[in-house]
Scaffold this active site. Structure first.
Site, short mmCIF file in Angstrom:
data_model
loop_
_atom_site.label_atom_id
_atom_site.label_comp_id
_atom_site.label_asym_id
_atom_site.label_seq_id
_atom_site.Cartn_x
_atom_site.Cartn_y
_atom_site.Cartn_z
N THR A 10 -4.65 55.58 -63.75
CA THR A 10 -4.87 56.77 -62.93
C THR A 10 -3.62 57.14 -62.11
O THR A 10 -3.10 58.25 -62.21
CB THR A 10 -6.06 56.52 -61.97
OG1 THR A 10 -7.16 56.07 -62.75
CG2 THR A 10 -6.45 57.77 -61.23
N VAL A 11 -3.14 56.19 -61.32
CA VAL A 11 -2.04 56.52 -60.39
C VAL A 11 -0.70 56.61 -61.13
O VAL A 11 0.14 57.48 -60.84
CB VAL A 11 -1.98 55.50 -59.24
CG1 VAL A 11 -0.86 55.85 -58.27
CG2 VAL A 11 -3.31 55.44 -58.50
N VAL A 127 -2.50 51.79 -48.49
CA VAL A 127 -3.51 52.05 -47.44
C VAL A 127 -3.66 53.55 -47.23
O VAL A 127 -2.67 54.26 -47.01
CB VAL A 127 -3.09 51.40 -46.09
CG1 VAL A 127 -4.13 51.72 -45.01
CG2 VAL A 127 -2.92 49.90 -46.23
N GLY A 129 -4.35 56.16 -49.08
CA GLY A 129 -3.92 57.15 -50.07
C GLY A 129 -2.75 58.00 -49.61
O GLY A 129 -1.68 57.48 -49.28
N GLU A 185 -12.34 51.79 -57.86
CA GLU A 185 -11.62 50.86 -58.74
C GLU A 185 -12.42 50.73 -60.04
O GLU A 185 -13.61 51.03 -60.07
CB GLU A 185 -11.51 49.49 -58.08
CG GLU A 185 -10.93 49.50 -56.68
CD GLU A 185 -9.51 50.05 -56.62
OE1 GLU A 185 -8.68 49.67 -57.46
OE2 GLU A 185 -9.24 50.90 -55.76
N LYS A 200 -7.24 46.57 -46.39
CA LYS A 200 -6.43 47.61 -45.73
C LYS A 200 -6.36 47.39 -44.21
O LYS A 200 -5.30 47.58 -43.61
CB LYS A 200 -6.98 48.99 -46.08
CG LYS A 200 -6.78 49.32 -47.57
CD LYS A 200 -7.61 50.50 -48.01
CE LYS A 200 -7.35 50.89 -49.45
NZ LYS A 200 -8.34 51.87 -49.96
N GLY A 296 -7.40 58.71 -55.01
CA GLY A 296 -7.23 59.76 -56.02
C GLY A 296 -5.88 59.63 -56.71
O GLY A 296 -4.98 58.95 -56.24
N1 HSE Z 1 -10.72 52.52 -54.49
C1 HSE Z 1 -9.96 52.93 -53.37
C2 HSE Z 1 -10.81 53.78 -52.45
C3 HSE Z 1 -8.74 53.68 -53.84
O1 HSE Z 1 -11.92 54.16 -52.84
O2 HSE Z 1 -10.40 54.04 -51.32
C4 HSE Z 1 -7.68 53.89 -52.80
O3 HSE Z 1 -7.17 52.67 -52.33
#
Ligand code: HSE
Length: 391
Positions: A10-11, A127, A129, A185, A200, A296
């Site tokens: 994804t990223v 941390v 996004g 995830e 985080k 995202g």
């Molecule tokens: N799975 C994580 C979330 C992605 O839902 O925040 C971002 O770290």
């Protein structure tokens, strides 16, 4: 300038998309960035990068022995990625990573290794996004003591909680939506179990206190067994439910937890969907607040791009974190708690202030206690919520 990427999920595809689409604007600003190669696990899997001649490899040594000086890590494995980052740093390569599990578990080691090898270790994307939170906190810590931080740090949980609250959606449906949106995830256990938020808050708190905080010392309770009746109860009292990660340093001790929390109409209660929110308190200001997309594809890739540009333009902050402070961790801040359970054990019985039985379930409000006390009566079947108290 050549870089490598480890992972093309994804990223990873988000990073490639930004680099491809913004090539001209980057070039105009002297960032001539070329992806030398991308490390993937399965070479036979069909991939569709925007730049058709991207080189894929399943051989980590090709990255290790390449001329690239910066490697972007967007993998989700823990030990394998940690070992690879160690080798890359020792080979003089800067690391930009979104892998919060690795950053959290090996925070001390990786910061020390980066210093020893004079490379950059950048983890803004690990941390919250797209929200710039790591760098403001790092800069702040050079001249201002910070003693408290609260956050909504998991986009998936916030998406689930706010959709269930506002639209009355079912848990399974909204979890599926969060997965489709690329928030969750691959295995969402860490999201809904509170472990992602725990990692985080461990990273943020370690930074602001410059102290090592063991993951195992962080009280962590997620939302995986929440029910509609919990929202009904909260609504009746005028509350929203959000998964809050928080820590406070007071009198040489750190209280740190991740726990669903009843909140009334405040900054966190007004945080919806995959949004993350962070509030930090410091010496030179009362507090400031950050809010924005916490998960995202392009959102996380965006934070990676900012780290990358900082490194390439030599503007990155050389890591200062050395865990030179040492604090005890405890959870003795007083609050009332909501507990929903189908059987009231004798320990819990002692803590009850109010109780209502609805069908199979007992909905309980405890008297003022602390998390350490609640921990002693917890069992697998309970759902617990902190009631505003220490927020
Ligand atoms: N799975 C994580 C979330 C992605 O839902 O925040 C971002 O770290």
């Amino acid at each position: 300038m050549k870089i490598a990427i480890m992972g093309f999920g994804t990223v990873g595809t988000g990073v490639e998309e930004i680099l491809y689409k913004k090539k001209e604007s980057l070039l105009k600003n002297c960032f001539d960035i070329e992806i030398d190669r991308v490390l993937i696990r399965d070479k036979d899997k069909k991939r569709s990068p925007l730049k058709s001649d991207i080189v894929f490899t399943d051989d980590f040594d090709e990255i290790l022995n390449s001329q690239v000086d910066t490697v972007i890590d967007v993998t989700s494995s823990l030990e394998e990625t940690y070992e690879r980052i160690v080798l890359l740093m020792k080979a003089g390569k800067n690391i930009v990573t979104a892998n919060k599990a690795v950053v959290s578990k090996y925070f001390e080691e990786l910061n020390a290794l980066a210093r020893e090898n004079k490379v950059y270790f950048s983890y803004e994307a690990s941390v919250a996004g797209a929200i710039p939170v790591i760098h403001p906190i790092m800069e702040e810590s050079f001249f201002s003591d910070m003693n408290k931080i609260h956050g909504i740090l998991n986009g998936t949980s916030n998406y689930i909680l706010s959709k269930m609250e506002v639209e009355g959606s079912s848990y399974a449906d909204v979890l599926k939506e969060a997965q489709d949106l690329g928030y969750a995830e691959a295995d969402p256990t860490a999201d809904v179990g509170g472990f992602d938020a725990m990692r985080k808050i461990r990273i943020l708190s370690s930074l602001i206190y410059n102290a090592k905080i063991d993951e195992g010392d962080i009280f962590t309770f997620g939302i995986s067994n929440i029910k509609k009746s919990d929202f009904d109860y909260a609504k009746e009292l005028g509350y929203s439910i959000r998964l809050i990660a928080k820590s406070v340093l007071s009198q040489g001790k750190i209280n740190i937890s991740v726990i669903p929390t009843f909140l009334k109409d405040n900054f966190f209660a007004k945080t919806f969907d995959g949004t993350n929110a962070v509030k930090v308190w410091g010496e030179n200001f009362s507090c400031y607040e950050f809010k924005g997309p916490g998960a995202g594809r392009l959102e996380t890739a965006d934070a990676i791009m900012r780290d990358l540009l900082r490194i390439l333009s030599r503007r990155e902050i050389n890591t200062f974190y050395d865990a030179s402070n040492s604090y005890e961790v405890e959870n003795n801040l007083k609050s009332k708690f909501y507990v929903r359970t189908s059987k009231v054990n004798p320990g819990l019985k002692e803590l009850i202030e109010e109780e209502r039985v609805l069908g199979q379930d007992h909905h309980i409000i405890t008297r003022e206690i602390n998390l350490d006390e609640l921990k002693t009566v917890l069992d697998d079947e309970m759902f617990i919520v902190e009631i505003e108290g220490t927020i």
